[in-house]
Write a protein that holds these residues in place. Structure first.
Motif, short mmCIF file in Angstrom:
data_model
loop_
_atom_site.label_atom_id
_atom_site.label_comp_id
_atom_site.label_asym_id
_atom_site.label_seq_id
_atom_site.Cartn_x
_atom_site.Cartn_y
_atom_site.Cartn_z
N UNK A 7 -7.10 -26.94 -8.52
CA UNK A 7 -6.10 -27.16 -9.56
C UNK A 7 -5.06 -26.05 -9.46
N UNK A 8 -3.80 -26.45 -9.41
CA UNK A 8 -2.71 -25.49 -9.37
C UNK A 8 -2.18 -25.34 -10.78
N UNK A 9 -2.35 -24.16 -11.34
CA UNK A 9 -1.87 -23.86 -12.68
C UNK A 9 -3.00 -23.70 -13.67
N UNK A 10 -3.06 -22.53 -14.32
CA UNK A 10 -4.12 -22.24 -15.29
C UNK A 10 -3.60 -22.36 -16.72
N UNK A 11 -2.62 -23.24 -16.91
CA UNK A 11 -2.11 -23.49 -18.26
C UNK A 11 -3.00 -24.46 -19.01
N UNK A 12 -2.46 -24.99 -20.10
CA UNK A 12 -3.24 -25.87 -20.96
C UNK A 12 -3.73 -27.11 -20.21
N UNK A 13 -2.86 -27.75 -19.45
CA UNK A 13 -3.26 -28.96 -18.75
C UNK A 13 -4.24 -28.66 -17.62
N UNK A 14 -3.94 -27.64 -16.81
CA UNK A 14 -4.82 -27.29 -15.70
C UNK A 14 -6.21 -26.92 -16.18
N UNK A 15 -6.28 -26.16 -17.26
CA UNK A 15 -7.58 -25.76 -17.78
C UNK A 15 -8.32 -26.94 -18.40
N UNK A 16 -7.59 -27.86 -19.00
CA UNK A 16 -8.22 -29.06 -19.54
C UNK A 16 -8.84 -29.90 -18.43
N UNK A 17 -8.11 -30.03 -17.33
CA UNK A 17 -8.63 -30.78 -16.18
C UNK A 17 -9.84 -30.06 -15.59
N UNK A 18 -9.75 -28.74 -15.50
CA UNK A 18 -10.87 -27.95 -14.97
C UNK A 18 -12.11 -28.10 -15.85
N UNK A 19 -11.93 -28.03 -17.16
CA UNK A 19 -13.02 -28.16 -18.12
C UNK A 19 -13.72 -29.50 -17.95
N UNK A 20 -12.96 -30.59 -17.97
CA UNK A 20 -13.54 -31.93 -17.88
C UNK A 20 -14.20 -32.15 -16.51
N UNK A 38 -5.04 -16.62 -14.96
CA UNK A 38 -6.34 -17.23 -14.64
C UNK A 38 -7.39 -16.79 -15.66
N UNK A 39 -7.44 -15.49 -15.93
CA UNK A 39 -8.41 -14.97 -16.90
C UNK A 39 -8.19 -15.56 -18.29
N UNK A 40 -6.93 -15.72 -18.68
CA UNK A 40 -6.61 -16.32 -19.97
C UNK A 40 -7.07 -17.77 -20.00
N UNK A 41 -6.84 -18.50 -18.91
CA UNK A 41 -7.27 -19.89 -18.83
C UNK A 41 -8.78 -20.03 -18.90
N UNK A 42 -9.49 -19.16 -18.17
CA UNK A 42 -10.95 -19.20 -18.19
C UNK A 42 -11.49 -18.85 -19.57
N UNK A 43 -10.82 -17.92 -20.26
CA UNK A 43 -11.24 -17.58 -21.63
C UNK A 43 -11.04 -18.76 -22.56
N UNK A 44 -9.95 -19.51 -22.37
CA UNK A 44 -9.71 -20.71 -23.17
C UNK A 44 -10.79 -21.76 -22.94
N UNK A 45 -11.13 -21.97 -21.67
CA UNK A 45 -12.19 -22.93 -21.33
C UNK A 45 -13.50 -22.50 -21.97
N UNK A 46 -13.83 -21.22 -21.86
CA UNK A 46 -15.06 -20.70 -22.45
C UNK A 46 -15.07 -20.92 -23.96
N UNK A 47 -13.94 -20.67 -24.61
CA UNK A 47 -13.85 -20.88 -26.05
C UNK A 47 -14.04 -22.34 -26.44
N UNK A 48 -13.43 -23.23 -25.66
CA UNK A 48 -13.58 -24.66 -25.93
C UNK A 48 -15.03 -25.12 -25.75
#
Length: 106
Positions: A7-20, A38-48
């Motif tokens: 996945x290119x991009x650790x924003x809201x959409x990229x992290x949502x795709x990564x999570x699912x 990247x770290x911010x995106x991973x923290x968001x995924x972890x929180x979700x």
């Protein structure tokens, strides 16, 4: 069969795709320009995922398993595994490479 997702991009959409994708059992590699993103995106995924555990929709073991399937890097070369072949990999046209870099910076 598809087992790895880049996945290119650790924003809201990229992290949502990564999570699912990771929750579905795929190995996921997130690329972004900076390690901070990247770290911010991973923290968001972890929180979700933690919220899903709190709401009883996922177990703690499932959360840990899902997170273990996600990695991140600011090196675009980490998106593809090394090619083991006697032939060199195909070259990308410069115009295509420039357009990819421009879209990643946006």
């Amino acid at each position: 069969m598809l087992k790895n997702i880049g996945i290119i991009g650790a924003g809201q959409m990229g992290c949502g795709i990564a999570h699912v994708s990771a929750a579905a059992g795929y190995r996921v590699h997130i690329y972004d320009l900076s390690q901070d993103r990247i770290e911010s995106g991973l923290a968001t995924i972890n929180g979700n995922l933690a919220r899903l555990v709190t709401n009883g929709k996922m177990t703690e073991e499932e959360r840990k398993s899902t997170l273990s399937l996600i990695t991140g890097s600011s090196d675009v070369n980490d998106l593809a595994p090394p090619i083991s072949s006697s032939r060199p990999p195909p070259r990308m046209k410069r115009s295509s490479a420039r357009s990819i870099r421009r879209s990643v910076r946006s």
